[in-house]
Write an enzyme that holds these catalytic residues in place. Structure first.
Site, PDB file in Angstrom:
ATOM      1  N   ASN A  57      17.708  -1.253 -13.271  1.00  0.00           N
ATOM      2  CA  ASN A  57      17.978   0.142 -13.623  1.00  0.00           C
ATOM      3  C   ASN A  57      19.445   0.465 -13.349  1.00  0.00           C
ATOM      4  O   ASN A  57      20.215  -0.394 -12.923  1.00  0.00           O
ATOM      5  CB  ASN A  57      17.011   1.102 -12.910  1.00  0.00           C
ATOM      6  CG  ASN A  57      17.216   1.136 -11.399  1.00  0.00           C
ATOM      7  OD1 ASN A  57      18.247   0.720 -10.875  1.00  0.00           O
ATOM      8  ND2 ASN A  57      16.217   1.639 -10.684  1.00  0.00           N
TER       9      ASN A  57
ATOM     10  N   GLY B 240      16.175   5.497 -17.526  1.00  0.00           N
ATOM     11  CA  GLY B 240      15.239   6.618 -17.420  1.00  0.00           C
ATOM     12  C   GLY B 240      15.058   7.315 -18.761  1.00  0.00           C
ATOM     13  O   GLY B 240      14.769   6.665 -19.766  1.00  0.00           O
TER      14      GLY B 240
ATOM     15  N   ASP C  13       8.552  -0.440 -13.192  1.00  0.00           N
ATOM     16  CA  ASP C  13       7.606  -1.564 -13.112  1.00  0.00           C
ATOM     17  C   ASP C  13       6.679  -1.589 -14.323  1.00  0.00           C
ATOM     18  O   ASP C  13       6.303  -2.654 -14.812  1.00  0.00           O
ATOM     19  CB  ASP C  13       6.774  -1.481 -11.824  1.00  0.00           C
ATOM     20  CG  ASP C  13       7.635  -1.622 -10.583  1.00  0.00           C
ATOM     21  OD1 ASP C  13       8.682  -2.285 -10.655  1.00  0.00           O
ATOM     22  OD2 ASP C  13       7.257  -1.062  -9.529  1.00  0.00           O
TER      23      ASP C  13
ATOM     24  N   GLY D  69       6.019  -6.183  -7.535  1.00  0.00           N
ATOM     25  CA  GLY D  69       5.380  -7.332  -8.177  1.00  0.00           C
ATOM     26  C   GLY D  69       3.986  -7.005  -8.683  1.00  0.00           C
ATOM     27  O   GLY D  69       3.655  -7.233  -9.851  1.00  0.00           O
ATOM     28  N   ALA D  70       3.171  -6.433  -7.802  1.00  0.00           N
ATOM     29  CA  ALA D  70       1.795  -6.099  -8.176  1.00  0.00           C
ATOM     30  C   ALA D  70       1.766  -5.067  -9.303  1.00  0.00           C
ATOM     31  O   ALA D  70       0.965  -5.171 -10.232  1.00  0.00           O
ATOM     32  CB  ALA D  70       1.045  -5.576  -6.952  1.00  0.00           C
TER      33      ALA D  70
ATOM     34  N   ASP E 273       5.687  12.301 -12.554  1.00  0.00           N
ATOM     35  CA  ASP E 273       5.935  11.407 -11.422  1.00  0.00           C
ATOM     36  C   ASP E 273       6.523  10.115 -11.971  1.00  0.00           C
ATOM     37  O   ASP E 273       5.854   9.377 -12.681  1.00  0.00           O
ATOM     38  CB  ASP E 273       4.614  11.144 -10.676  1.00  0.00           C
ATOM     39  CG  ASP E 273       4.778  10.228  -9.463  1.00  0.00           C
ATOM     40  OD1 ASP E 273       5.918   9.815  -9.164  1.00  0.00           O
ATOM     41  OD2 ASP E 273       3.766   9.918  -8.815  1.00  0.00           O
TER      42      ASP E 273
ATOM     43  N   THR F   8       0.865  -1.168   0.000  1.00  0.00           N
ATOM     44  CA  THR F   8       0.000   0.000   0.000  1.00  0.00           C
ATOM     45  C   THR F   8       0.906   1.224   0.000  1.00  0.00           C
ATOM     46  O   THR F   8       1.779   1.360   0.851  1.00  0.00           O
ATOM     47  CB  THR F   8      -0.898   0.017   1.253  1.00  0.00           C
ATOM     48  OG1 THR F   8      -1.704  -1.166   1.231  1.00  0.00           O
ATOM     49  CG2 THR F   8      -1.806   1.230   1.252  1.00  0.00           C
ATOM     50  N   ASP F   9       0.720   2.091  -0.987  1.00  0.00           N
ATOM     51  CA  ASP F   9       1.541   3.305  -1.096  1.00  0.00           C
ATOM     52  C   ASP F   9       0.884   4.451  -0.337  1.00  0.00           C
ATOM     53  O   ASP F   9      -0.288   4.766  -0.571  1.00  0.00           O
ATOM     54  CB  ASP F   9       1.675   3.729  -2.569  1.00  0.00           C
ATOM     55  CG  ASP F   9       2.592   2.815  -3.366  1.00  0.00           C
ATOM     56  OD1 ASP F   9       3.314   2.016  -2.737  1.00  0.00           O
ATOM     57  OD2 ASP F   9       2.579   2.900  -4.604  1.00  0.00           O
TER      58      ASP F   9
ATOM     59  N   GLY G  81       0.974   9.245  -9.495  1.00  0.00           N
ATOM     60  CA  GLY G  81       0.595   7.950  -8.927  1.00  0.00           C
ATOM     61  C   GLY G  81       1.362   6.818  -9.593  1.00  0.00           C
ATOM     62  O   GLY G  81       2.116   7.020 -10.543  1.00  0.00           O
TER      63      GLY G  81
END
Length: 312
Positions: free
Chosen positions: A189, A227, A259, A45-46, A253, A16-17, A296
């Site tokens: 990365n 990047g 990911d 992972g999610a 962002d 949960t962020d 987000g």
């Protein structure tokens, strides 16, 4: 025994962020005012699983969350995104993983993660998922769960000729050398590549050198993401390294962009098994570029219908 064959299976983390936006990152001991706070869904992972699903891959998540509000919400989030959740367990022994994230006005971030329930996904539980992993097209793993569990999942996949993508994040300096040998695609990365090779990775040339070093350790291929400079792709069967540039955009962002790239990589490897890796990387770059232009993590991940038709 599962009847279904998945395009992409991800064995990894759910977090949960807890996100604060502030003009800059605070210094030690300093309190500053931020302009916005929100709670989102994250975990490497999610995130990778959700991006693959949004592009149209049939995906399943293998992970562990707490028997708590955040855990219930996370399982619902997977369902809302069309991800198969039978292999997401809930435990009373730990809380759902959480990440405290600060994002500054330049779109840079600083993150503290508390892995919680993620660390309780065990090797024994993987045995229950073995039939599903063995008939998937692509398996994706990272290091936000127990490394032993990740390594075992990759071994199961390799033994069953399932394509593997390994993302050594968050990077650990003493990575088990077997991780290289079970990675068809080893994707990291620049900072992860630096930690693993012990040499600077600040530009394309240095990334190519680091990639060669990682290839020597036994990977099938290596992708180092850079990047805004795109990525470099190296394959064990070829002596050349290829720089794959990306489109220049204004980043809002960058949280979760890596990911998004890996989720897209998994989708393309599953759906276009004969496509050259550098073309897959070029398309995955285009997907990740969309993600950095919105706030987000998963909320910034594009769906197939949001992307140009030539990417499919």
């Amino acid at each position: 025994m599962t009847e279904e064959a998945f395009d992409v299976m991800v064995v990894g983390s759910c977090m949960t962020d807890l996100v604060s936006q502030a003009p800059r990152l605070p210094k030690a001991g300093e309190t500053i005012h931020g302009q916005k706070f929100f709670i989102g869904f994250g975990g490497k992972g999610a995130n990778q699983c959700i991006q693959a699903a949004r592009l149209g891959a049939k995906t399943a998540m293998v992970g562990k969350v707490g028997k708590d509000f955040f855990g219930d919400n996370y399982i619902q989030n997977f369902k809302d995104n069309g991800v198969h959740t039978d292999f997401v367990g809930q435990t009373s022994d730990a809380a759902t993983g959480a990440a405290s994230i600060i994002v500054n006005d330049a779109g840079e971030n600083a993150i503290v993660i508390v892995a919680g329930a993620n660390m309780l996904l065990s090797s024994e539980e993987l045995q229950n998922v073995l039939p599903a992993i063995s008939c998937a097209k692509v398996l994706v793993c990272q290091l936000e769960i127990s490394p032993k569990t990740s390594l075992q999942a990759l071994r199961i996949a390799q033994e069953n000729k399932v394509k593997t993508i390994f993302n050594p994040a968050p990077a650990i300096p003493d990575l088990d050398p077997d991780f290289y040998r079970v990675s068809d695609v080893f994707c990291c990365n620049e900072s992860e590549a630096e930690l693993l090779t012990g040499s600077s990775v600040a530009n394309v040339e240095e990334a190519c050198r680091a990639g060669q070093e990682l290839l020597k350790r036994g990977c099938g291929s290596v992708i180092i993401t850079l990047g805004p400079q795109g990525c470099v792709v190296l394959k064990a069967k070829e002596s050349t390294s290829k720089h794959v540039p990306t489109t220049t955009v204004t980043a809002v962002d960058t949280t979760g962009a890596g990911d998004s790239f890996i989720g897209a990589l998994a989708f393309y490897m599953a759906h276009y098994p004969t496509m050259p890796l550098e073309e897959i990387a070029r398309r995955a770059n285009q997907v990740a570029v969309v993600s950095v232009q919105a706030i987000g993590t998963q909320t910034s991940y594009p769906f197939k219908q949001d992307l140009p038709a030539e990417l499919f």
